[in-house]
Design an enzyme around this catalytic site. Structure first.
Site, PDB file in Angstrom:
ATOM      1  N   CYS A 222     -10.176   1.533  -4.720  1.00 17.16           N
ATOM      2  CA  CYS A 222      -9.419   0.475  -5.390  1.00 17.16           C
ATOM      3  C   CYS A 222     -10.265  -0.767  -5.387  1.00 17.16           C
ATOM      4  O   CYS A 222     -11.379  -0.766  -4.878  1.00 17.16           O
ATOM      5  CB  CYS A 222      -8.083   0.247  -4.707  1.00 17.16           C
ATOM      6  SG  CYS A 222      -8.268  -0.647  -3.182  1.00 17.16           S
TER       7      CYS A 222
ATOM      8  N   ASP B 215      -4.911 -10.586   3.894  1.00 14.78           N
ATOM      9  CA  ASP B 215      -4.138 -10.895   2.689  1.00 14.78           C
ATOM     10  C   ASP B 215      -4.037 -12.403   2.417  1.00 14.78           C
ATOM     11  O   ASP B 215      -3.461 -12.804   1.404  1.00 14.78           O
ATOM     12  CB  ASP B 215      -2.724 -10.293   2.795  1.00 14.78           C
ATOM     13  CG  ASP B 215      -2.726  -8.789   2.613  1.00 14.78           C
ATOM     14  OD1 ASP B 215      -3.763  -8.229   2.207  1.00 14.78           O
ATOM     15  OD2 ASP B 215      -1.692  -8.147   2.889  1.00 14.78           O
TER      16      ASP B 215
ATOM     17  N   ARG C 276       2.391  -7.696  -8.916  1.00 10.97           N
ATOM     18  CA  ARG C 276       2.553  -6.609  -7.931  1.00 10.97           C
ATOM     19  C   ARG C 276       3.122  -7.143  -6.621  1.00 10.97           C
ATOM     20  O   ARG C 276       3.775  -6.415  -5.894  1.00 10.97           O
ATOM     21  CB  ARG C 276       1.199  -5.966  -7.631  1.00 10.97           C
ATOM     22  CG  ARG C 276       0.659  -5.117  -8.731  1.00 10.97           C
ATOM     23  CD  ARG C 276      -0.620  -4.450  -8.309  1.00 10.97           C
ATOM     24  NE  ARG C 276      -0.370  -3.575  -7.140  1.00 10.97           N
ATOM     25  CZ  ARG C 276      -1.265  -2.759  -6.616  1.00 10.97           C
ATOM     26  NH1 ARG C 276      -2.463  -2.679  -7.141  1.00 10.97           N
ATOM     27  NH2 ARG C 276      -0.976  -2.012  -5.568  1.00 10.97           N
TER      28      ARG C 276
ATOM     29  N   ARG D 148     -11.152   2.325   1.050  1.00  9.89           N
ATOM     30  CA  ARG D 148      -9.857   2.560   1.696  1.00  9.89           C
ATOM     31  C   ARG D 148      -9.522   4.036   1.925  1.00  9.89           C
ATOM     32  O   ARG D 148      -8.631   4.596   1.251  1.00  9.89           O
ATOM     33  CB  ARG D 148      -8.738   1.871   0.891  1.00  9.89           C
ATOM     34  CG  ARG D 148      -8.978   0.395   0.758  1.00  9.89           C
ATOM     35  CD  ARG D 148      -7.889  -0.299   0.003  1.00  9.89           C
ATOM     36  NE  ARG D 148      -6.768  -0.678   0.839  1.00  9.89           N
ATOM     37  CZ  ARG D 148      -5.739  -1.387   0.413  1.00  9.89           C
ATOM     38  NH1 ARG D 148      -5.687  -1.804  -0.813  1.00  9.89           N
ATOM     39  NH2 ARG D 148      -4.747  -1.684   1.222  1.00  9.89           N
TER      40      ARG D 148
ATOM     41  N   LYS E 232       7.017  -7.496   0.617  1.00  5.26           N
ATOM     42  CA  LYS E 232       6.527  -6.299  -0.088  1.00  5.26           C
ATOM     43  C   LYS E 232       6.071  -5.243   0.905  1.00  5.26           C
ATOM     44  O   LYS E 232       6.422  -4.071   0.800  1.00  5.26           O
ATOM     45  CB  LYS E 232       5.363  -6.685  -1.005  1.00  5.26           C
ATOM     46  CG  LYS E 232       4.592  -5.501  -1.547  1.00  5.26           C
ATOM     47  CD  LYS E 232       3.490  -5.917  -2.484  1.00  5.26           C
ATOM     48  CE  LYS E 232       2.174  -6.240  -1.827  1.00  5.26           C
ATOM     49  NZ  LYS E 232       1.449  -5.060  -1.292  1.00  5.26           N
ATOM     50  N   ASN E 233       5.262  -5.671   1.872  1.00  8.95           N
ATOM     51  CA  ASN E 233       4.654  -4.689   2.776  1.00  8.95           C
ATOM     52  C   ASN E 233       5.637  -4.108   3.787  1.00  8.95           C
ATOM     53  O   ASN E 233       5.320  -3.134   4.462  1.00  8.95           O
ATOM     54  CB  ASN E 233       3.445  -5.304   3.499  1.00  8.95           C
ATOM     55  CG  ASN E 233       2.272  -5.481   2.556  1.00  8.95           C
ATOM     56  OD1 ASN E 233       2.324  -5.042   1.414  1.00  8.95           O
ATOM     57  ND2 ASN E 233       1.234  -6.138   3.023  1.00  8.95           N
TER      58      ASN E 233
HETATM   59  C1  UD1 Z   1      -1.755  -2.791   4.531  1.00 15.19           C
HETATM   60  C2  UD1 Z   1      -1.133  -3.780   3.561  1.00 15.19           C
HETATM   61  C3  UD1 Z   1      -2.212  -4.621   2.906  1.00 15.19           C
HETATM   62  C4  UD1 Z   1      -3.076  -5.280   3.954  1.00 15.19           C
HETATM   63  C5  UD1 Z   1      -3.599  -4.259   4.949  1.00 15.19           C
HETATM   64  C6  UD1 Z   1      -4.344  -4.887   6.107  1.00 15.19           C
HETATM   65  C7  UD1 Z   1       0.828  -2.563   2.833  1.00 15.19           C
HETATM   66  C8  UD1 Z   1       1.533  -1.867   1.737  1.00 15.19           C
HETATM   67  N1  UD1 Z   1      -0.395  -3.034   2.548  1.00 15.19           N
HETATM   68  O1  UD1 Z   1      -2.594  -1.916   3.765  1.00 15.19           O
HETATM   69  O2  UD1 Z   1      -1.568  -5.612   2.095  1.00 15.19           O
HETATM   70  O3  UD1 Z   1      -4.178  -5.918   3.332  1.00 15.19           O
HETATM   71  O4  UD1 Z   1      -2.508  -3.501   5.496  1.00 15.19           O
HETATM   72  O5  UD1 Z   1      -3.544  -5.818   6.757  1.00 15.19           O
HETATM   73  O6  UD1 Z   1       1.341  -2.742   3.919  1.00 15.19           O
HETATM   74  N2  UD1 Z   1      -8.654   2.630   6.966  1.00 15.19           N
HETATM   75  C9  UD1 Z   1      -9.416   3.741   7.228  1.00 15.19           C
HETATM   76  N3  UD1 Z   1      -8.791   4.951   7.297  1.00 15.19           N
HETATM   77  C10 UD1 Z   1      -7.442   5.084   7.131  1.00 15.19           C
HETATM   78  C11 UD1 Z   1      -6.673   3.932   6.864  1.00 15.19           C
HETATM   79  C12 UD1 Z   1      -7.315   2.723   6.782  1.00 15.19           C
HETATM   80  O7  UD1 Z   1     -10.637   3.650   7.388  1.00 15.19           O
HETATM   81  O8  UD1 Z   1      -6.938   6.205   7.203  1.00 15.19           O
HETATM   82  C13 UD1 Z   1      -9.318   1.311   6.858  1.00 15.19           C
HETATM   83  C14 UD1 Z   1      -9.172   0.734   5.463  1.00 15.19           C
HETATM   84  O9  UD1 Z   1     -10.166   1.216   4.622  1.00 15.19           O
HETATM   85  C15 UD1 Z   1      -9.322  -0.739   5.729  1.00 15.19           C
HETATM   86  C16 UD1 Z   1      -8.689  -0.895   7.108  1.00 15.19           C
HETATM   87  O10 UD1 Z   1      -8.649   0.392   7.688  1.00 15.19           O
HETATM   88  O11 UD1 Z   1     -10.680  -1.088   5.809  1.00 15.19           O
HETATM   89  C17 UD1 Z   1      -7.272  -1.479   7.070  1.00 15.19           C
HETATM   90  O12 UD1 Z   1      -6.448  -0.656   6.321  1.00 15.19           O
HETATM   91  P1  UD1 Z   1      -4.885  -0.496   6.615  1.00 15.19           P
HETATM   92  O13 UD1 Z   1      -4.514  -1.313   7.794  1.00 15.19           O
HETATM   93  O14 UD1 Z   1      -4.593   0.959   6.643  1.00 15.19           O
HETATM   94  O15 UD1 Z   1      -4.277  -1.130   5.330  1.00 15.19           O
HETATM   95  P2  UD1 Z   1      -3.135  -0.564   4.406  1.00 15.19           P
HETATM   96  O16 UD1 Z   1      -2.056   0.035   5.230  1.00 15.19           O
HETATM   97  O17 UD1 Z   1      -3.706   0.219   3.298  1.00 15.19           O
END
Ligand code: UD1
Length: 429
Positions: free
Chosen positions: A127, A316, A408, A132, A32-33
């Site tokens: 969420c 995850d 999902r 996030r 998925k990711n």
């Molecule tokens: C992706 C995965 C999700 C997984 C996560 C962490 C997908 C579609 N989803 O989510 O399944 O749990 O990686 O391995 O690939 N953050 C910030 N600012 C930002 C972006 C992120 O503070 O601009 C923080 C988030 O709040 C969170 C952390 O960074 O606490 C990790 O987020 P991130 O690695 O960005 O996860 P996703 O890409 O949303």
């Protein structure tokens, strides 16, 4: 005549009769990711791309709807294959209902700025697993010449002239790394992304962008160097398999004291999960590069887990391991460092007889001898998987509600578990 029931009136749940050891072989599907960013990346070219091994999941359907909402033509050419025809891309504003449904929809932002020079994207908002933010995505964009402003819940991003640059992330965000990589892929200078996410799904995206014509070095390390190309090509690509689905089946084997062969996953991608399984007493046999066998001869031993960015233990897989450790002979501590609040499953596991105390980012899990089946509700995807696993091990009948969260991210979960001897059915009332 009876009125048709609206979606919210239809009661859907998994009914599980627990305490059956899972035995047999299971093959994991596409990731998925990896699929979500790659579907977004198809927008970078105006030529069609053909993508295979796309899992049949609600989140993928949402991404397809996002692409269609932007004027792109999408043809499903098989259960797991899509032809994306982005020549007709016209919209730069994906609708709020879709972004709200799935945060990963924000991944179209980089490609939209690249193709159209602008994007207006609703803020994804909070969420079930924490606030996030998207600040890292936006900071990354600004280093490549994008101007960003925020207005009434929308991000407005535009660029007259994109340029390469150096981007440093305070935290190795997966999504921000992917969004910046995609934007950089069409910029003909060099972009360096430091403290980049090293997740295998980032590497899969890099492979796809390379096939489209970009030059990318260092994907899978903390420094990614992108040299883009103005006119990227469409291409044919097969998505990698899902390491989290694989990990979930490994835990299913352990929690039911079963014997399961999981096929289709590069075992090296599961290193942290395999290590923790061994620490709790499971026997993990690497039968081939992409085949692993998990057997569980005893009650699990306790262990401590701290979630980290890859190659650390994946957030995850945290919930699924918590279910396992609920049955351990002793006390375990699970610390969630990636997301600020990802313990929604705790209250539900407690309803099944688990003893867990959450203190800030840590959960102290006092193992109990057995869990009891009851009615529980999934509030997010991995929490849902954890409750299904708990149900498989519990005494009696467990009903897991909130199945749409599980859909999902897991394709045919109940079908695959049944093929391993589980008693689980999807009930629609
Ligand atoms: C992706 C995965 C999700 C997984 C996560 C962490 C997908 C579609 N989803 O989510 O399944 O749990 O990686 O391995 O690939 N953050 C910030 N600012 C930002 C972006 C992120 O503070 O601009 C923080 C988030 O709040 C969170 C952390 O960074 O606490 C990790 O987020 P991130 O690695 O960005 O996860 P996703 O890409 O949303």
């Amino acid at each position: 005549m009876e009125e048709p029931k609206s979606q919210s009136e239809v009661k859907e749940y998994f009914r599980i009769v627990g305490m059956r050891p899972l035995v047999g072989n299971v093959t994991v599907g596409g990731s998925k990711n990896a699929a979500l960013p790659i579907l977004a990346a198809t927008l970078l070219s105006d030529e069609p791309s053909l993508i295979h091994n796309v899992p049949d999941l609600l989140d993928v359907q949402t991404m397809v709807m996002v692409l269609e909402s932007l004027g792109v033509q999408v043809e499903r050419v098989g259960r797991h294959s899509y032809r994306i025809m982005p020549a007709t891309l016209s919209g730069s504003e994906p609708p709020y209902e879709l972004i709200r449904k799935m945060r990963a929809s924000f991944l179209v932002t980089g490609p939209l700025i690249s193709r159209l020079g602008r994007a207006q994207v609703p803020l994804p908002g909070g969420c079930a697993i924490g606030s996030r933010p998207i600040d890292l995505h936006l900071k990354g964009f600004t280093h490549l010449g994008v101007r960003v402003s925020m207005r009434s819940g929308y991000i407005e991003a535009w660029a007259e002239r994109l340029q390469g640059g150096e981007v440093y992330f305070d935290f190795p965000s997966v999504g921000a790394t992917e969004n910046v990589m995609m934007l950089a892929a069409t910029i003909e200078d060099e972009t360096i992304i430091a403290n980049a996410a090293r997740e295998p799904e980032v590497v899969d995206l890099a492979r796809f962008l390379t096939l489209m014509g970009a030059s990318i070095e260092g994907a899978g390390t903390d420094t990614v160097v992108v040299r883009g190309r103005k006119n990227l090509k469409g291409c044919e690509y097969t998505i990698m398999n899902d390491r989290i689905e694989a990990g979930t089946f490994c835990v299913a084997a352990a929690i039911t004291r079963g014997d399961v062969v999981v096929q289709g996953i590069e075992v090296s991608l599961l290193r942290s999960v395999v290590t923790k399984l061994e620490e709790v007493g499971a026997k993990v046999e690497r039968m081939a590069e992409d085949v692993v066998r998990v057997t569980m001869p005893c009650r699990p031993k306790p262990t401590n887990i701290k979630t980290m960015p890859y190659p650390g233990f994946p957030t995850d897989m945290q919930a699924q391991f918590m279910s396992l450790l609920c049955l351990a002979e002793g006390v375990s501590v699970i610390t969630e460092t990636v997301f600020e609040s990802r313990f929604a499953h705790v209250g539900e596991l407690e309803r099944m007889g688990a003893k867990i105390q959450v203190e800030g980012r840590s959960a102290v899990v006092v193992g109990v001898e057995k869990l009891n089946g009851t009615q529980v509700t999934a509030t997010d995807l991995r929490a849902g998987a954890a409750l299904v696993l708990a149900g498989l091990a519990a005494e009696g009948v467990t009903e897991v509600y909130g199945v749409r969260h599980i859909d999902r991210g897991y394709e045919d979960l109940e079908v695959k578990l049944r093929s391993l001897g589980a008693s689980i059915e999807r009930v629609r009332e």
